[in-house]
Write a protein that holds these residues in place. Structure first.
Motif, PDB file in Angstrom:
ATOM      1  N   ALA A 111     -34.135 -35.007 -11.843  1.00  0.00           N
ATOM      2  CA  ALA A 111     -33.304 -36.202 -12.045  1.00  0.00           C
ATOM      3  C   ALA A 111     -34.157 -37.411 -11.689  1.00  0.00           C
ATOM      4  CB  ALA A 111     -32.062 -36.151 -11.176  1.00  0.00           C
ATOM      5  N   VAL A 112     -33.959 -38.492 -12.451  1.00  0.00           N
ATOM      6  CA  VAL A 112     -34.696 -39.730 -12.225  1.00  0.00           C
ATOM      7  C   VAL A 112     -33.706 -40.888 -12.240  1.00  0.00           C
ATOM      8  CG1 VAL A 112     -36.462 -41.285 -13.152  1.00  0.00           C
ATOM      9  CG2 VAL A 112     -36.743 -38.807 -13.400  1.00  0.00           C
ATOM     10  N   LYS A 113     -33.855 -41.781 -11.273  1.00  0.00           N
ATOM     11  CA  LYS A 113     -33.096 -43.033 -11.282  1.00  0.00           C
ATOM     12  C   LYS A 113     -33.987 -44.089 -10.641  1.00  0.00           C
ATOM     13  CE  LYS A 113     -28.890 -45.455 -10.749  1.00  0.00           C
ATOM     14  NZ  LYS A 113     -27.478 -45.405 -10.523  1.00  0.00           N
ATOM     15  N   GLY A 114     -34.285 -45.119 -11.428  1.00  0.00           N
ATOM     16  CA  GLY A 114     -35.194 -46.154 -10.947  1.00  0.00           C
ATOM     17  C   GLY A 114     -36.562 -45.553 -10.672  1.00  0.00           C
ATOM     18  N   ASP A 115     -37.069 -45.770  -9.471  1.00  0.00           N
ATOM     19  CA  ASP A 115     -38.373 -45.221  -9.111  1.00  0.00           C
ATOM     20  C   ASP A 115     -38.261 -43.931  -8.298  1.00  0.00           C
ATOM     21  OD1 ASP A 115     -37.364 -46.314  -6.809  1.00  0.00           O
ATOM     22  OD2 ASP A 115     -39.186 -47.389  -6.247  1.00  0.00           O
ATOM     23  N   ARG A 116     -37.044 -43.362  -8.246  1.00  0.00           N
ATOM     24  CA  ARG A 116     -36.818 -42.123  -7.492  1.00  0.00           C
ATOM     25  C   ARG A 116     -36.765 -40.934  -8.438  1.00  0.00           C
ATOM     26  NH1 ARG A 116     -31.472 -43.014  -4.358  1.00  0.00           N
ATOM     27  NH2 ARG A 116     -30.860 -43.755  -6.402  1.00  0.00           N
ATOM     28  N   THR A 117     -37.403 -39.833  -8.050  1.00  0.00           N
ATOM     29  CA  THR A 117     -37.403 -38.597  -8.832  1.00  0.00           C
ATOM     30  C   THR A 117     -37.105 -37.436  -7.895  1.00  0.00           C
ATOM     31  OG1 THR A 117     -39.064 -39.481 -10.347  1.00  0.00           O
ATOM     32  CG2 THR A 117     -38.763 -37.099 -10.352  1.00  0.00           C
ATOM     33  N   SER A 118     -36.191 -36.559  -8.309  1.00  0.00           N
ATOM     34  CA  SER A 118     -35.850 -35.399  -7.489  1.00  0.00           C
ATOM     35  C   SER A 118     -36.963 -34.360  -7.539  1.00  0.00           C
ATOM     36  CB  SER A 118     -34.554 -34.758  -7.993  1.00  0.00           C
ATOM     37  OG  SER A 118     -34.771 -34.124  -9.244  1.00  0.00           O
ATOM     38  N   ALA A 119     -36.950 -33.481  -6.574  1.00  0.00           N
ATOM     39  CA  ALA A 119     -37.828 -32.316  -6.630  1.00  0.00           C
ATOM     40  C   ALA A 119     -37.331 -31.442  -7.778  1.00  0.00           C
ATOM     41  CB  ALA A 119     -37.768 -31.551  -5.315  1.00  0.00           C
ATOM     42  N   PRO A 120     -38.238 -30.769  -8.492  1.00  0.00           N
ATOM     43  CA  PRO A 120     -37.795 -29.910  -9.591  1.00  0.00           C
ATOM     44  C   PRO A 120     -37.037 -28.677  -9.075  1.00  0.00           C
ATOM     45  CG  PRO A 120     -40.183 -29.791  -9.305  1.00  0.00           C
ATOM     46  CD  PRO A 120     -39.673 -30.814  -8.341  1.00  0.00           C
ATOM     47  N   VAL A 121     -36.036 -28.251  -9.853  1.00  0.00           N
ATOM     48  CA  VAL A 121     -35.245 -27.060  -9.532  1.00  0.00           C
ATOM     49  C   VAL A 121     -35.302 -26.142 -10.742  1.00  0.00           C
ATOM     50  CG1 VAL A 121     -32.941 -26.172  -9.001  1.00  0.00           C
ATOM     51  CG2 VAL A 121     -33.701 -28.345  -8.005  1.00  0.00           C
ATOM     52  N   GLN A 122     -35.700 -24.883 -10.531  1.00  0.00           N
ATOM     53  CA  GLN A 122     -35.756 -23.932 -11.647  1.00  0.00           C
ATOM     54  C   GLN A 122     -34.446 -23.173 -11.767  1.00  0.00           C
ATOM     55  OE1 GLN A 122     -39.113 -21.414 -12.106  1.00  0.00           O
ATOM     56  NE2 GLN A 122     -40.527 -23.126 -12.206  1.00  0.00           N
ATOM     57  N   VAL A 123     -34.057 -22.912 -13.020  1.00  0.00           N
ATOM     58  CA  VAL A 123     -32.833 -22.177 -13.313  1.00  0.00           C
ATOM     59  C   VAL A 123     -33.089 -21.285 -14.523  1.00  0.00           C
ATOM     60  CG1 VAL A 123     -31.896 -24.010 -14.787  1.00  0.00           C
ATOM     61  CG2 VAL A 123     -30.346 -22.390 -13.725  1.00  0.00           C
ATOM     62  N   THR A 124     -32.427 -20.131 -14.541  1.00  0.00           N
ATOM     63  CA  THR A 124     -32.482 -19.248 -15.695  1.00  0.00           C
ATOM     64  C   THR A 124     -31.131 -19.313 -16.397  1.00  0.00           C
ATOM     65  OG1 THR A 124     -34.064 -17.771 -14.643  1.00  0.00           O
ATOM     66  CG2 THR A 124     -32.785 -16.868 -16.489  1.00  0.00           C
ATOM     67  N   ALA A 125     -31.145 -19.726 -17.644  1.00  0.00           N
ATOM     68  CA  ALA A 125     -29.932 -19.781 -18.459  1.00  0.00           C
ATOM     69  C   ALA A 125     -29.888 -18.504 -19.282  1.00  0.00           C
ATOM     70  CB  ALA A 125     -29.969 -20.998 -19.374  1.00  0.00           C
ATOM     71  N   ALA A 126     -28.899 -17.641 -19.006  1.00  0.00           N
ATOM     72  CA  ALA A 126     -28.811 -16.363 -19.693  1.00  0.00           C
ATOM     73  C   ALA A 126     -27.401 -16.158 -20.226  1.00  0.00           C
ATOM     74  CB  ALA A 126     -29.185 -15.227 -18.744  1.00  0.00           C
ATOM     75  N   LEU A 127     -27.295 -15.806 -21.488  1.00  0.00           N
ATOM     76  CA  LEU A 127     -25.998 -15.528 -22.093  1.00  0.00           C
ATOM     77  C   LEU A 127     -25.368 -14.300 -21.442  1.00  0.00           C
ATOM     78  CD1 LEU A 127     -26.903 -16.058 -25.852  1.00  0.00           C
ATOM     79  CD2 LEU A 127     -25.528 -17.562 -24.419  1.00  0.00           C
ATOM     80  N   GLY A 128     -24.087 -14.398 -21.116  1.00  0.00           N
ATOM     81  CA  GLY A 128     -23.346 -13.249 -20.628  1.00  0.00           C
ATOM     82  C   GLY A 128     -23.607 -12.861 -19.193  1.00  0.00           C
ATOM     83  N   THR A 129     -24.284 -13.703 -18.403  1.00  0.00           N
ATOM     84  CA  THR A 129     -24.475 -13.412 -16.986  1.00  0.00           C
ATOM     85  C   THR A 129     -24.011 -14.609 -16.176  1.00  0.00           C
ATOM     86  OG1 THR A 129     -26.674 -14.368 -16.769  1.00  0.00           O
ATOM     87  CG2 THR A 129     -26.565 -12.080 -17.539  1.00  0.00           C
ATOM     88  N   THR A 130     -23.754 -14.373 -14.900  1.00  0.00           N
ATOM     89  CA  THR A 130     -23.306 -15.484 -14.055  1.00  0.00           C
ATOM     90  C   THR A 130     -24.468 -16.347 -13.585  1.00  0.00           C
ATOM     91  OG1 THR A 130     -23.367 -14.047 -12.122  1.00  0.00           O
ATOM     92  CG2 THR A 130     -21.236 -14.306 -13.257  1.00  0.00           C
ATOM     93  N   ASP A 131     -25.727 -15.921 -13.828  1.00  0.00           N
ATOM     94  CA  ASP A 131     -26.883 -16.743 -13.439  1.00  0.00           C
ATOM     95  C   ASP A 131     -26.802 -18.131 -14.051  1.00  0.00           C
ATOM     96  OD1 ASP A 131     -29.363 -14.078 -13.584  1.00  0.00           O
ATOM     97  OD2 ASP A 131     -27.940 -14.642 -12.034  1.00  0.00           O
ATOM     98  N   ALA A 132     -26.345 -18.234 -15.293  1.00  0.00           N
ATOM     99  CA  ALA A 132     -26.303 -19.519 -15.981  1.00  0.00           C
ATOM    100  C   ALA A 132     -25.191 -20.410 -15.458  1.00  0.00           C
ATOM    101  CB  ALA A 132     -26.130 -19.308 -17.485  1.00  0.00           C
ATOM    102  N   LEU A 133     -24.295 -19.846 -14.678  1.00  0.00           N
ATOM    103  CA  LEU A 133     -23.167 -20.611 -14.171  1.00  0.00           C
ATOM    104  C   LEU A 133     -23.456 -21.230 -12.811  1.00  0.00           C
ATOM    105  CD1 LEU A 133     -20.437 -21.401 -15.152  1.00  0.00           C
ATOM    106  CD2 LEU A 133     -19.482 -19.368 -14.090  1.00  0.00           C
ATOM    107  N   GLN A 134     -24.611 -20.905 -12.230  1.00  0.00           N
ATOM    108  CA  GLN A 134     -24.925 -21.463 -10.914  1.00  0.00           C
ATOM    109  C   GLN A 134     -25.024 -22.982 -10.975  1.00  0.00           C
ATOM    110  OE1 GLN A 134     -28.702 -20.096  -9.510  1.00  0.00           O
ATOM    111  NE2 GLN A 134     -29.796 -20.821 -11.305  1.00  0.00           N
ATOM    112  N   GLU A 135     -24.672 -23.606  -9.891  1.00  0.00           N
ATOM    113  CA  GLU A 135     -24.817 -25.049  -9.784  1.00  0.00           C
ATOM    114  C   GLU A 135     -26.306 -25.361  -9.692  1.00  0.00           C
ATOM    115  OE1 GLU A 135     -22.601 -27.918  -9.395  1.00  0.00           O
ATOM    116  OE2 GLU A 135     -21.476 -26.449 -10.524  1.00  0.00           O
TER     117      GLU A 135
END
Length: 126
Positions: free
Chosen positions: A96-120
């Motif tokens: 996420a970026v706003k102005g001159d601030r940038t968040s640390a990167p967060v990795q996520v796996t988007a998978a059809l039919g699993t709850t992994d993709a539903l994680q916040e």
């Protein structure tokens, strides 16, 4: 340089809002899947105090090899800091970026039919 960055950011904001539909899921634990077969990833952008950040530019980058296409350049967090994004199944790194601030990167796996993709996917701006 500041004017170029502002113009680019405004252009991304306009593109990020195109074709985006907010929605909720009542699928009982299954990740919401859009009609195009994409997995919906959702999260919240917060500041260092844990308060929601409105108007943050949220961007995923495919970390698959070869990289998967990302259907939009970015989406914008709402007044409650929330965002959601329909993506093809795969592995992504979100920031996420706003102005001159940038968040640390967060990795996520988007998978059809699993709850992994539903994680916040929380993103915190410094």
């Amino acid at each position: 340089m500041g004017h170029v960055r502002t113009a680019l950011l405004v252009g991304l904001l306009v593109l990020g809002g195109c074709g985006r539909e907010a929605g909720t899921s009542s699928s009982g634990g299954q990740p919401p899947v859009s009609p195009s077969g994409q997995v919906v990833i959702a999260g919240t952008v917060v500041d260092g105090a844990g308060l929601p950040v409105e108007g943050a530019l949220v961007q995923p980058r495919s970390v698959d090899d070869p990289p998967r296409p990302v259907p939009e350049l970015a989406v914008i967090s709402g007044p409650d800091g929330r965002y959601e994004w329909g993506l093809p199944a795969g592995r992504y790194e979100f920031t996420a970026v706003k102005g001159d601030r940038t968040s640390a990167p967060v990795q996520v796996t988007a998978a059809l039919g699993t709850t992994d993709a539903l994680q916040e996917v929380p993103l915190q701006l410094p």
